[in-house]
Design a protein around this motif. Sequence first.
Motif, mmCIF file in Angstrom:
data_model
loop_
_atom_site.group_PDB
_atom_site.id
_atom_site.type_symbol
_atom_site.label_atom_id
_atom_site.label_comp_id
_atom_site.label_asym_id
_atom_site.label_seq_id
_atom_site.Cartn_x
_atom_site.Cartn_y
_atom_site.Cartn_z
ATOM 1 N N ASP A 72 7.372 -6.458 4.170
ATOM 2 C CA ASP A 72 7.291 -7.495 5.197
ATOM 3 C C ASP A 72 7.053 -8.866 4.574
ATOM 4 O OD1 ASP A 72 7.670 -5.526 7.052
ATOM 5 O OD2 ASP A 72 5.680 -5.630 7.930
ATOM 6 N N MET A 73 6.256 -8.917 3.507
ATOM 7 C CA MET A 73 6.012 -10.202 2.861
ATOM 8 C C MET A 73 7.296 -10.739 2.233
ATOM 9 S SD MET A 73 3.660 -12.439 2.564
ATOM 10 C CE MET A 73 2.036 -11.670 2.689
ATOM 11 N N ILE A 127 18.813 1.860 -14.543
ATOM 12 C CA ILE A 127 18.776 2.176 -13.113
ATOM 13 C C ILE A 127 17.308 2.355 -12.733
ATOM 14 C CG2 ILE A 127 19.486 3.757 -11.278
ATOM 15 C CD1 ILE A 127 21.863 2.386 -12.551
ATOM 16 N N ALA A 128 16.876 1.675 -11.688
ATOM 17 C CA ALA A 128 15.503 1.833 -11.200
ATOM 18 C C ALA A 128 15.439 2.947 -10.163
ATOM 19 C CB ALA A 128 15.000 0.526 -10.581
ATOM 20 N N MET A 129 14.312 3.626 -10.134
ATOM 21 C CA MET A 129 14.042 4.613 -9.084
ATOM 22 C C MET A 129 12.677 4.307 -8.487
ATOM 23 S SD MET A 129 15.294 8.323 -10.487
ATOM 24 C CE MET A 129 17.057 8.672 -10.658
ATOM 25 N N MET A 130 12.613 4.258 -7.163
ATOM 26 C CA MET A 130 11.355 4.032 -6.464
ATOM 27 C C MET A 130 11.106 5.190 -5.512
ATOM 28 S SD MET A 130 12.868 0.919 -7.199
ATOM 29 C CE MET A 130 13.232 -0.246 -5.919
ATOM 30 N N PRO A 131 10.334 6.200 -5.940
ATOM 31 C CA PRO A 131 10.149 7.405 -5.141
ATOM 32 C C PRO A 131 9.088 7.287 -4.049
ATOM 33 C CG PRO A 131 8.995 7.646 -7.209
ATOM 34 C CD PRO A 131 9.719 6.333 -7.285
ATOM 35 N N GLY A 132 8.321 6.207 -4.040
ATOM 36 C CA GLY A 132 7.237 6.078 -3.076
ATOM 37 C C GLY A 132 7.675 5.487 -1.757
ATOM 38 N N ALA A 133 6.845 5.664 -0.758
ATOM 39 C CA ALA A 133 6.979 4.999 0.547
ATOM 40 C C ALA A 133 5.611 5.114 1.194
ATOM 41 C CB ALA A 133 8.065 5.630 1.413
ATOM 42 N N GLY A 161 6.588 2.008 -9.241
ATOM 43 C CA GLY A 161 5.708 2.187 -8.095
ATOM 44 C C GLY A 161 4.284 1.847 -8.494
ATOM 45 N N GLY A 162 3.370 2.055 -7.569
ATOM 46 C CA GLY A 162 1.970 1.778 -7.834
ATOM 47 C C GLY A 162 1.249 2.960 -8.435
ATOM 48 N N PRO A 163 -0.071 2.845 -8.627
ATOM 49 C CA PRO A 163 -0.847 3.943 -9.197
ATOM 50 C C PRO A 163 -0.726 5.245 -8.414
ATOM 51 C CG PRO A 163 -2.137 1.919 -9.191
ATOM 52 C CD PRO A 163 -0.879 1.626 -8.420
ATOM 53 N N SER A 213 11.278 1.280 1.616
ATOM 54 C CA SER A 213 9.919 0.959 1.182
ATOM 55 C C SER A 213 9.829 -0.512 0.850
ATOM 56 C CB SER A 213 9.565 1.787 -0.062
ATOM 57 O OG SER A 213 10.389 1.382 -1.155
ATOM 58 N N GLY A 214 8.614 -0.958 0.539
ATOM 59 C CA GLY A 214 8.435 -2.343 0.147
ATOM 60 C C GLY A 214 9.232 -2.706 -1.085
#
Length: 337
Positions: free
Chosen positions: A18-19, A183-189, A220-222, A265-266
């Motif tokens: 959202d930011m 290639i980036a992967m972002m598995p979180g949400a 992703g984050g921690p 996701s963000g």
Amino acid sequence: MPEPGERILVVGPSWVGDMVMAQSLFMTLKARDPAVRIGVVAPAWSRPILERMEEVDEVAALEVAHGEFGWSARRKLAASLRGRFDRAIVLPRSWKSALVPFLARIPQRTGFHGEQRYGLLNERRRLDKAVLDQTVKRFVSLGLPAEEAARGDFPIPRPALRRDDANLAALHAAHGLGRRPAIAMMPGAEYGPAKQWPLAHFRALAEALVSEGFEVRVMGGPKDEPAGEVIAAGLAHVHNLCGKTRLADTVDLLADCRQAVTNDSGLMHVAAAAGTRVQAIYGSSSPAYTPPLTENAEIHYLALDCSPCFERTCPLGHTNCLKQQSPERLLRAILSD
């Protein structure tokens, strides 16, 4: 000497995606009045993202934990802002989000109806969800005159986050990144598992991409570090960067990638704003409501009879909206570009 522009304080949202989308509002305000000065009240974690936006002149960090009321922190921040702004735009619809502009005595305070904010806001607008059918449209509309906003046919500028090449070079050295195309992967949400493509699918896709000559960066984050380890364990050229980088680092690392495979996701919105081609996977949510704000994206959405349910966990217990999107499908999309 040029006339000073209007001074606008925006109370920003509390989520990464959202930011990023709020930048479309900042861009709209600057396009209409290049002399405008924009300050943003935002959680401290969002400062690195806001500092990558050319339109933002000042960040007023609100040191309040997510879900915490934080009366003393809000009152202290409001006192520091008093007399410095002509208008406030409050993006969240909660009661507490309107407190800082009210306590700062900003003359004009605009936002949508929500949580009995009578008095806190002196321009309360009705939210027509049929017309303002996307989050980003709602944000931009609050910066426009009410009559124009109500039509819903205004342009939506696409967010664009500035890249720091010196920081990127340091990140390459610090994390031993290679010269293969990345290639980036972002598995979180953050919302929940009904928005998360299966880790086994991410792992299978990572293996295939390495065989095709790519490097894979899992971001992703921690909280995402265990998921990143499932994807990266034992694979050459696959780097689990979850929890090992700052938010600003993620902007640079994504800008350096050819493509990004991501849940809704963000970080999907960060990738789009960084200029990376996005392979966006949707499950319980809808690409019509929160699409990546870029033309350089491919949407993966099965539109099953039960979709979108907007639930955190699958009400039917199978998450077929995600499981039935195979790694092979994503690999074909990546290789076709």
